[in-house]
Design a protein around this motif. Structure first.
Motif, mmCIF file in Angstrom:
data_model
loop_
_atom_site.group_PDB
_atom_site.id
_atom_site.type_symbol
_atom_site.label_atom_id
_atom_site.label_comp_id
_atom_site.label_asym_id
_atom_site.label_seq_id
_atom_site.Cartn_x
_atom_site.Cartn_y
_atom_site.Cartn_z
ATOM 1 N N ILE A 95 0.824 -1.214 0.000
ATOM 2 C CA ILE A 95 0.000 0.000 0.000
ATOM 3 C C ILE A 95 0.857 1.263 0.000
ATOM 4 O O ILE A 95 0.709 2.124 -0.860
ATOM 5 C CB ILE A 95 -0.955 -0.004 1.211
ATOM 6 N N GLN A 96 1.756 1.353 0.982
ATOM 7 C CA GLN A 96 2.528 2.601 1.112
ATOM 8 C C GLN A 96 3.894 2.531 0.442
ATOM 9 O O GLN A 96 4.613 3.529 0.403
ATOM 10 C CB GLN A 96 2.705 2.961 2.598
ATOM 11 N N GLY A 97 4.240 1.370 -0.083
ATOM 12 C CA GLY A 97 5.537 1.241 -0.750
ATOM 13 C C GLY A 97 6.671 1.111 0.241
ATOM 14 O O GLY A 97 6.467 1.052 1.452
ATOM 15 N N SER A 98 7.886 1.118 -0.295
ATOM 16 C CA SER A 98 9.062 0.858 0.531
ATOM 17 C C SER A 98 9.758 2.148 0.926
ATOM 18 O O SER A 98 9.657 3.149 0.232
ATOM 19 C CB SER A 98 10.038 -0.024 -0.244
ATOM 20 N N PRO A 99 10.467 2.105 2.046
ATOM 21 C CA PRO A 99 11.215 3.283 2.477
ATOM 22 C C PRO A 99 12.405 3.600 1.564
ATOM 23 O O PRO A 99 12.909 2.719 0.864
ATOM 24 C CB PRO A 99 11.706 2.919 3.872
ATOM 25 N N ILE A 100 12.828 4.859 1.613
ATOM 26 C CA ILE A 100 13.950 5.312 0.773
ATOM 27 C C ILE A 100 15.251 5.242 1.566
ATOM 28 O O ILE A 100 15.322 5.708 2.696
ATOM 29 C CB ILE A 100 13.737 6.782 0.327
ATOM 30 N N ARG A 101 16.272 4.678 0.935
ATOM 31 C CA ARG A 101 17.614 4.741 1.528
ATOM 32 C C ARG A 101 18.343 5.909 0.861
ATOM 33 O O ARG A 101 18.816 5.806 -0.270
ATOM 34 C CB ARG A 101 18.360 3.433 1.294
ATOM 35 N N VAL A 102 18.367 7.025 1.551
ATOM 36 C CA VAL A 102 18.811 8.283 0.941
ATOM 37 C C VAL A 102 20.287 8.261 0.551
ATOM 38 O O VAL A 102 20.645 8.626 -0.565
ATOM 39 C CB VAL A 102 18.492 9.476 1.881
ATOM 40 N N CYS A 103 21.155 7.839 1.460
ATOM 41 C CA CYS A 103 22.594 7.885 1.150
ATOM 42 C C CYS A 103 22.936 6.989 -0.038
ATOM 43 O O CYS A 103 23.724 7.372 -0.911
ATOM 44 C CB CYS A 103 23.422 7.465 2.366
ATOM 45 N N GLU A 104 22.322 5.789 -0.057
ATOM 46 C CA GLU A 104 22.579 4.874 -1.173
ATOM 47 C C GLU A 104 22.149 5.525 -2.485
ATOM 48 O O GLU A 104 22.844 5.460 -3.499
ATOM 49 C CB GLU A 104 21.809 3.562 -0.964
#
Lengths: 176, 251, 353
Positions: free
Chosen positions: B153-162
């Protein structure tokens, strides 16, 4: 005195150049001038037109419904604007590309096979300038010498060939 | 008598408004210590975000600008481009940097803006009271993911540094934590590097700090630190994802 | 005589901005204002300035905010839908009391609308360009010369009153060419920017650029202080042009390109024996209320002519305050009203007087 002009044709025929050259000359002559181009997707091919006003008075509206002069360089432009030309006005038609005559009796029509003349004289792409020469002949808007000088002075000296071609095209139109 | 511990000059003498156990205080102090140690207080402009650190302009003792939500990197760009001699840092949370401000973050990074970004990732919107963040973990319960964040539903979290480490304009992309003294020491080292990079003209430097939000997580401060270690660190591994210099070669 | 150059309105804005000391431009392409960005991109590197293309209008306005916060003269430009995107940032800039210039070369709307000239962002500029109690200085040029001179004026006014200014032009003014004399406009004294966040340099306490005030009383006081500055602006900086209003039975009210169409119409109407004049607001905010109120005592009726469905007409009515009838004529969607249409509308109105 105020002269209103519409230049109309296809993209790539130098319509905007002709209009700008008229406006620039007017400015150099210390007159009020406006140059209003059509813009948007239409300038990327297809029709192209612009409205030029040269006046001794302050210029109000830069757009004009009934111009004194119409320069038509293709048939759609002729069909669109010819009925709008002011009574007593003049139309200039590139008769190489417009196989039609004006039926109006209240305007003067000048037919010049500009594109044909250009091609025959090694001046491909200069049909618009040939017509400018003809306008100078038929109207008293600008002095021929002065117009030629301003046009030449706006071309960098490094492009000598371009200067010659413009001069030749103006002359061809003027003397046609 | 010798002073062994004092308030850094770059912090004002104002009590912080943060909740007990929140790691904002530690990170504020680290940033201030670095500004002091590099002698930057007179030439630094900080950009505060919208989020829990919205009042950061009251806490840092240098010129400060309060930006609109997510827009800090764009404001920082305007400051740095008109005044390259200034040191410019933004201090942003996860909602600010990785949701509403994603475009500003990514594009200031890819332009290689010579700025320093301090990124507080605590997997939640703190200021508005515990809503789902772009970094909220799969299964994590928040007020707007009350049944746990669902990837469907809400999708996956973002790994910003990667993500940012793939961009040519980035000089430093590193993830640290402040859950124990060892990590605090390393965090400061990385924050210092991010400021030093700016002095050296290396390009966009971001330090992501894994942080806690005991209040909105509903945990005690110590349990929150443990939750961070158990849940955040596996998804957001500590480490340096890029450490070089922005590519600025026009050839 | 100063040397005149034949220029597009958009280019004139850009050149005038540079001549006014604006060395930072943040833009995003949108028709019909893109020439501003293109001109800036060419010229800025040659004068030691910067033209930066942002990733969005939103980013561009926030870059402008950062630049303005440091006290640098800076600007952005866009067209109608792009200005809508910038409105968040404009509100913050107003709330932070930052001087800067925002140019709107209007096109038809709503939505994606069209790309032909329009004046349908009048409400947006004078009423709704951002949330909260705020005003922008709104200047409406009606010639390429004014595109240049009002750009310079906008920067000065913004600095003097410490607030954002907007140049509200339209696609026709942006695209048309006329001679411009860049030496023809005066420069005003502007105050030192002691509030700027450009580093303390050991000389002062820290500066904060901020629009957040959690305490309602403090926020109210801040807004009131700002409105006192707005009041000064209303008192001192209203600009307008009166044209043949002395004996006019009908006063046309029009700004920008439409005012020029009205002037041409007035020439024809006067020849037909109809006494018509024009009031052209140059500042749309502050609006020339006072002069309209005075004209209401002399004239018989007003006709607001706009390229919209009727927006400025509301301000005309407020200024005239019921003393005389206020009528409206407009074309919208990118259609420029013709001189003939204005003549015919005015004649119809004249017959009813």
């Amino acid at each position: 005195m105020t002269t209103t002009m519409i230049f109309a044709g296809s993209g790539g025929q130098g319509i905007q150049f002709s209009g700008k050259q008229m406006a620039k000359t007017g400015m150099y002559m210390d007159k009020n001038v406006t140059f209003l181009p059509s813009y948007g997707p239409e300038m990327r091919g297809g029709t192209s037109n612009c409205t030029v006003i040269v006046s001794d008075e302050e210029i109000g509206s830069p757009s004009v419904s009934n111009p004194d002069l119409l320069i038509a360089m293709n048939l759609p432009s002729f069909d669109k604007f010819e009925p709008a030309v002011k009574a007593g006005g003049t139309i200039f038609c590139d008769s190489t590309l417009i196989d039609k005559k004006s039926a109006r009796e209240d305007i003067k029509a000048v037919y010049i096979p500009a594109t044909g003349l250009a091609n025959e004289n090694g001046l491909a792409g200069f049909a618009n300038v040939i017509i400018l020469g003809k306008i100078l002949k038929e109207t008293c808007i600008f002095d021929y010498e002065a117009f030629t000088n301003f046009l030449v002075s706006s071309i960098p000296a490094t492009k000598a060939a371009l200067i010659e071609k413009n001069k030749k095209a103006l002359e061809l139109g003027y003397n046609y | 008598m010798k002073t062994v511990f004092d308030r850094p000059q770059a912090l004002t003498d104002v009590p912080l408004h943060y909740c007990p156990g929140c790691t904002h205080g530690i990170v504020h102090r680290l940033v201030a210590e670095v500004i002091d140690e590099l002698g930057l207080i007179d030439t630094t402009v900080g950009i505060a975000p919208v989020g829990c650190s919205v009042f950061a302009y009251n806490y840092f003792n240098c010129d400060m600008i309060e930006a609109a939500h997510g827009r800090a990197p764009a404001v920082a760009t305007g400051v740095k481009r008109t005044h390259p001699e200034l040191t410019v840092f933004t201090y942003q949370g996860d909602g600010d940097l990785a949701a509403i401000g994603t475009a500003e973050t990514v594009h200031s990074a890819t332009r290689g803006e010579n700025i320093t970004v301090i990124f507080i990732n605590n997997c939640i919107y703190g200021m508005t009271g515990g809503q789902m963040a772009p970094t909220t973990l799969p299964g994590q319960v928040t007020t707007t993911s009350p049944y746990g964040r669902s990837r469907k539903i809400q999708g996956s979290p973002i790994r910003v540094c990667e993500m940012l480490s793939t961009l040519d304009g980035v000089a430093l992309a590193t993830r640290v934590a402040v859950d124990c003294p060892k990590n605090v020491i390393n965090a400061k080292k990385m924050i210092k590097k991010a400021f030093q990079n700016q002095i050296d003209g290396k390009g966009f430097s971001i330090v992501e700090v894994l942080s806690t939000c005991p209040t909105n997580w509903g945990l005690s401060p110590t349990d929150a630190l443990q939750w961070l270690r158990d849940n955040m660190m596996p998804y957001y591994p500590l480490g340096t994802y890029k450490d070089s210099e922005a590519v600025r070669d026009d050839a | 005589m100063a040397k005149k150059v034949l220029m597009k309105g958009n280019e004139a804005i850009a050149e005038a901005a540079i001549a006014s000391g604006c060395l930072h431009f943040f833009g995003y392409p949108i028709t019909p204002q893109t020439e501003i960005s293109e001109y800036m991109a060419k010229r800025m590197p040659k004068v030691g300035g910067l033209c930066l293309q942002a990733e969005s209008e939103v980013a561009a306005i926030n870059m402008l905010m950062g630049a303005a916060a440091t006290g640098s003269r800076a600007m952005t430009s866009s067209s109608s839908p792009g200005i809508a995107l910038k409105s968040e940032g404009i509100s913050y800039i107003a709330g932070c009391d930052l001087p800067c210039l925002i140019v709107n070369v209007q096109r038809g709307g709503p939505g994606l609308g069209g790309i032909q000239p329009s004046q349908s962002d009048y409400y947006q500029a004078t009423r709704g360009v951002g949330h909260g109690d705020l005003r922008l200085i709104v200047l409406a040029p009606s010639s390429v010369q004014e595109m240049a001179s009002l750009t310079a004026e906008a920067f000065d006014l913004a600095d003097i009153y410490r607030m954002p200014a907007m140049l509200l032009a339209d696609g026709a003014l942006g695209q048309m060419m006329e001679p411009v004399d860049f030496e023809a406009f005066p420069k005003r004294e502007t105050p030192e920017k002691t509030w700027a966040t450009n580093g303390m340099h050991g000389k002062r306490a820290k500066n904060i650029v901020n629009s957040l005030y959690i305490d309602p009383n403090v926020l109210e006081n801040t807004v009131r202080e700002r409105y006192e500055r707005y009041a000064l602006l209303e008192e001192n900086e209203v600009k307008y042009e009166e044209y043949m209003t002395d004996d006019a039975d009908i006063v046309l009210v029009a700004f920008g390109i439409t005012a020029r169409i009205c002037k041409s119409a007035i020439t024809e109407l006067r020849e037909a024996g109809i006494k018509v004049g024009l009031l052209r607001p140059i500042t749309l905010w502050p609006f020339p209320k006072k002069v309209l109120g005075e004209l209401a005592d002399k004239t018989k009726a007003f006709l607001s002519v706009e390229m919209s469905m009727g927006q400025m007409v509301d301000d005309v009515k407020l200024a005239v305050n019921g003393k005389k009838p206020v009528h409206f004529f407009g074309r919208t969607g990118g259609v420029i009203p013709s001189v003939e249409e204005v003549v015919s509308e005015t004649k119809k109105l004249a017959e009813t007087l």
